[in-house]
Write an enzyme that holds these catalytic residues in place. Structure first.
Site, PDB file in Angstrom:
ATOM      1  N   ASP A  70       0.871  -1.172   0.000  1.00  0.00           N
ATOM      2  CA  ASP A  70       0.000   0.000   0.000  1.00  0.00           C
ATOM      3  C   ASP A  70       0.911   1.226   0.000  1.00  0.00           C
ATOM      4  OD1 ASP A  70      -1.702   2.108   0.455  1.00  0.00           O
ATOM      5  OD2 ASP A  70      -2.723   1.214   2.177  1.00  0.00           O
ATOM      6  N   ASN A 122       2.217   4.654 -11.493  1.00  0.00           N
ATOM      7  CA  ASN A 122       0.843   4.743 -11.971  1.00  0.00           C
ATOM      8  C   ASN A 122      -0.183   4.783 -10.833  1.00  0.00           C
ATOM      9  OD1 ASN A 122      -1.480   4.235 -13.947  1.00  0.00           O
ATOM     10  ND2 ASN A 122      -1.581   2.411 -12.647  1.00  0.00           N
ATOM     11  N   TYR A 180      -7.831  16.393  -6.316  1.00  0.00           N
ATOM     12  CA  TYR A 180      -7.136  15.493  -7.244  1.00  0.00           C
ATOM     13  C   TYR A 180      -6.314  16.283  -8.261  1.00  0.00           C
ATOM     14  CZ  TYR A 180      -6.548  12.160 -11.090  1.00  0.00           C
ATOM     15  OH  TYR A 180      -6.038  11.383 -12.097  1.00  0.00           O
ATOM     16  N   LYS A 238      -2.194  16.281  -9.144  1.00  0.00           N
ATOM     17  CA  LYS A 238      -1.640  15.967 -10.462  1.00  0.00           C
ATOM     18  C   LYS A 238      -0.858  17.141 -11.038  1.00  0.00           C
ATOM     19  CE  LYS A 238      -2.848  11.719 -10.634  1.00  0.00           C
ATOM     20  NZ  LYS A 238      -1.825  10.651 -10.567  1.00  0.00           N
TER      21      LYS A 238
END
Length: 271
Positions: free
Chosen positions: A69, A95, A160, A164
């Site tokens: 994890d 990823n 989010y 990114k």
């Protein structure tokens, strides 16, 4: 860490996080078909083992699995050890990542911290660990999977896109530093891609037009082409290249008007 070891076909090793689904699985399938040995990283050990056995049986490559994890320090440490020891990893694909189906104003410190630890902290740690050996060998590459969302605050209330944005900026910066050592670092910024990502986050994407969706295999193909060209940022598909141009140059007020995301809208019926 459970190895599956048939007769070796090549000495190239790639390590992929979030390898069992979506873009990560597409990378694993493509690289195995190209003769790469693989280190597959994910949380689901049983699913990893099945994937490793399938890729080994189909392509005759060696595979290792690391059940971890990456939102935890222990999980990151497991992968860091594999990057430092064992057969040299020539390609790291960061990823693994998550989104949250809730606006920031209704989120929790625990959920937001987990998002940052997986989307940002793990990318930082594993990139640093990989580059430590790659720069010594003067060989290797890192692909950090980011998102078109990172080019603008297009999802009101969601953190989010902010995570990114960091991945893209970080990859561009580190890529410039690593280039003189013969090592490439690239941010991969796809748009909506047909994977398990949104379903896992509980995000309803049923109203998203079909033309906006990309296939994971196409994303991977374009990413590897762009990496070979030495690009620092890869945006698959002409339609998302246009979208990024708009996000970079459109007036902020216009972006605020056209942005739509239910995670940022707290109506009266929601308290």
């Amino acid at each position: 860490m459970t190895p599956v070891t048939p007769e070796p076909t090549t000495e190239r090793w790639a390590l992929i996080t979030g390898a069992t689904a979506g873009i990560g699985a597409a990378f694993a399938t493509r690289l195995a078909a190209d003769g790469w040995h693989l280190v597959l990283v994910a949380r689901d050990g049983a699913r990893l083992a099945a994937q490793a056995a399938e890729l080994t049986g189909r392509n005759g490559v060696e595979t290792e699995t690391v059940t971890a994890d990456l939102s935890t320090d222990d999980g990151c440490a497991l992968v860091e050890r594999r990057l430092a020891d064992g057969p040299p990893v020539e390609l790291l694909v960061n990823n693994a990542g998550i989104s949250l189906n809730k606006p920031f104003l209704r989120s929790s410190v625990q959920d937001e911290t987990r998002l940052l630890r997986l989307n940002v902290h793990a990318v930082l740690r594993l990139t640093l660990a990989a580059l430590a050996t790659m720069t010594e060998r003067r060989s290797g590459a890192v692909i950090n999977v980011s998102s078109v969302a990172g080019f603008g605050a297009v999802m009101p209330g969601s953190t989010y896109s902010a995570s990114k944005a960091w991945v893209t900026n970080f990859s561009e910066s580190v890529g410039q530093s690593a280039r003189p050592f013969g090592v490439r670092v690239m941010a991969l910024c796809p748009g909506y891609t047909r994977t398990e990502f949104h379903k896992r986050a509980g995000i309803d994407m049923s109203k998203t037009p079909g033309w906006m969706w990309l296939q994971a295999t196409d994303v991977v193909d374009e990413a590897l082409r762009d990496l070979h060209k030495g690009k620092l940022v890869s945006v698959p598909s002409w339609k998302y290249k246009l979208a990024v141009a708009g996000l970079r140059h459109a007036p902020r007020r216009l972006l605020e008007v056209v942005s739509r995301d239910t995670r940022g809208r707290i109506g009266r019926d929601r308290g």
